[in-house]
Design a protein around this motif. Structure first.
Motif, short mmCIF file in Angstrom:
data_model
loop_
_atom_site.label_atom_id
_atom_site.label_comp_id
_atom_site.label_asym_id
_atom_site.label_seq_id
_atom_site.Cartn_x
_atom_site.Cartn_y
_atom_site.Cartn_z
N ASP A 41 0.87 -1.17 0.00
CA ASP A 41 0.00 0.00 0.00
C ASP A 41 0.91 1.22 0.00
O ASP A 41 1.35 1.69 1.05
CB ASP A 41 -0.91 -0.01 1.23
CG ASP A 41 -1.91 1.13 1.24
OD1 ASP A 41 -1.99 1.85 0.21
OD2 ASP A 41 -2.59 1.29 2.26
N LEU A 42 1.20 1.72 -1.19
CA LEU A 42 2.18 2.78 -1.33
C LEU A 42 1.73 4.09 -0.68
O LEU A 42 2.55 4.84 -0.15
CB LEU A 42 2.52 3.00 -2.81
CG LEU A 42 3.17 1.81 -3.51
CD1 LEU A 42 3.39 2.13 -4.98
CD2 LEU A 42 4.45 1.42 -2.84
N ALA A 43 0.44 4.36 -0.69
CA ALA A 43 -0.05 5.59 -0.07
C ALA A 43 0.17 5.55 1.44
O ALA A 43 0.57 6.54 2.05
CB ALA A 43 -1.52 5.79 -0.38
N ALA A 44 -0.06 4.39 2.05
CA ALA A 44 0.14 4.25 3.49
C ALA A 44 1.63 4.31 3.86
O ALA A 44 1.98 4.70 4.97
CB ALA A 44 -0.46 2.94 3.99
N GLY A 46 3.69 6.33 2.49
CA GLY A 46 4.15 7.71 2.32
C GLY A 46 4.63 8.06 0.93
O GLY A 46 5.26 9.11 0.76
N PHE A 47 4.36 7.23 -0.05
CA PHE A 47 4.76 7.57 -1.41
C PHE A 47 3.81 8.64 -1.95
O PHE A 47 2.60 8.45 -1.96
CB PHE A 47 4.70 6.34 -2.32
CG PHE A 47 5.86 5.42 -2.18
CD1 PHE A 47 6.89 5.45 -3.09
CD2 PHE A 47 5.93 4.52 -1.13
CE1 PHE A 47 7.97 4.60 -2.96
CE2 PHE A 47 7.00 3.66 -0.99
CZ PHE A 47 8.03 3.71 -1.91
N CYS A 48 4.37 9.76 -2.38
CA CYS A 48 3.52 10.78 -2.97
C CYS A 48 3.35 10.48 -4.45
O CYS A 48 4.15 9.79 -5.06
CB CYS A 48 4.12 12.16 -2.76
SG CYS A 48 5.77 12.36 -3.44
N VAL A 50 0.77 8.78 -5.69
CA VAL A 50 -0.01 7.57 -5.92
C VAL A 50 -1.35 7.94 -6.55
O VAL A 50 -1.86 7.24 -7.41
CB VAL A 50 -0.21 6.78 -4.61
CG1 VAL A 50 -1.12 5.59 -4.82
CG2 VAL A 50 1.13 6.32 -4.07
N ASP A 51 -1.90 9.07 -6.11
CA ASP A 51 -3.11 9.61 -6.73
C ASP A 51 -2.68 10.66 -7.74
O ASP A 51 -2.14 11.71 -7.37
CB ASP A 51 -4.02 10.23 -5.67
CG ASP A 51 -4.50 9.20 -4.66
OD1 ASP A 51 -4.84 8.08 -5.08
OD2 ASP A 51 -4.52 9.52 -3.45
N HIS A 61 3.93 5.79 -12.53
CA HIS A 61 3.37 5.35 -11.25
C HIS A 61 4.52 5.03 -10.30
O HIS A 61 5.52 4.43 -10.71
CB HIS A 61 2.48 4.13 -11.45
CG HIS A 61 1.61 3.84 -10.28
ND1 HIS A 61 2.08 3.20 -9.16
CD2 HIS A 61 0.32 4.13 -10.04
CE1 HIS A 61 1.11 3.09 -8.28
NE2 HIS A 61 0.02 3.65 -8.79
#
Length: 100
Positions: A41-44, A46-48, A50-51, A61
């Protein structure tokens, strides 16, 4: 009688398989990298990015970039320029990135 083994003409069409799937064996480590990054879960984490943004040029991506980074780490390819070169000529990396 020819004295040397000769290669084929470089302009000759070949019948390589169209699918990269045919070139990457089922036991290849790039499949592990793909499955591992696919489950994160890249958003969790901390990867910016992702959206994606609604405007501007589409970016790569973050999962694809992470796959490249992990591949480079596992294969001792530290330079981003060498990783870029691998992405253009290495079938494993082409499969991993979806030919980006």
């Amino acid at each position: 009688m020819k004295r040397f083994v000769e290669g084929v003409d470089r302009n000759q069409s070949t019948l390589f398989p169209e699918s990269l799937e045919d070139w990457v064996h089922q036991d290849n480590p790039v499949r592990v990298i793909d499955a591992f990054v696919g489950e994160l879960d890249l958003a969790a984490l901390g990867f910016c990015g992702v959206d994606p943004a609604a405007t501007g040029r589409p970016s790569y991506h973050p999962a694809v970039l992470l796959k490249l980074y992990v591949y480079g780490y596992l294969n001792r390819v530290q330079s981003s320029r060498r990783i870029e070169r691998e992405a253009g000529c290495n079938v494993e990396v082409m499969w991993l990135t979806g030919r980006l």
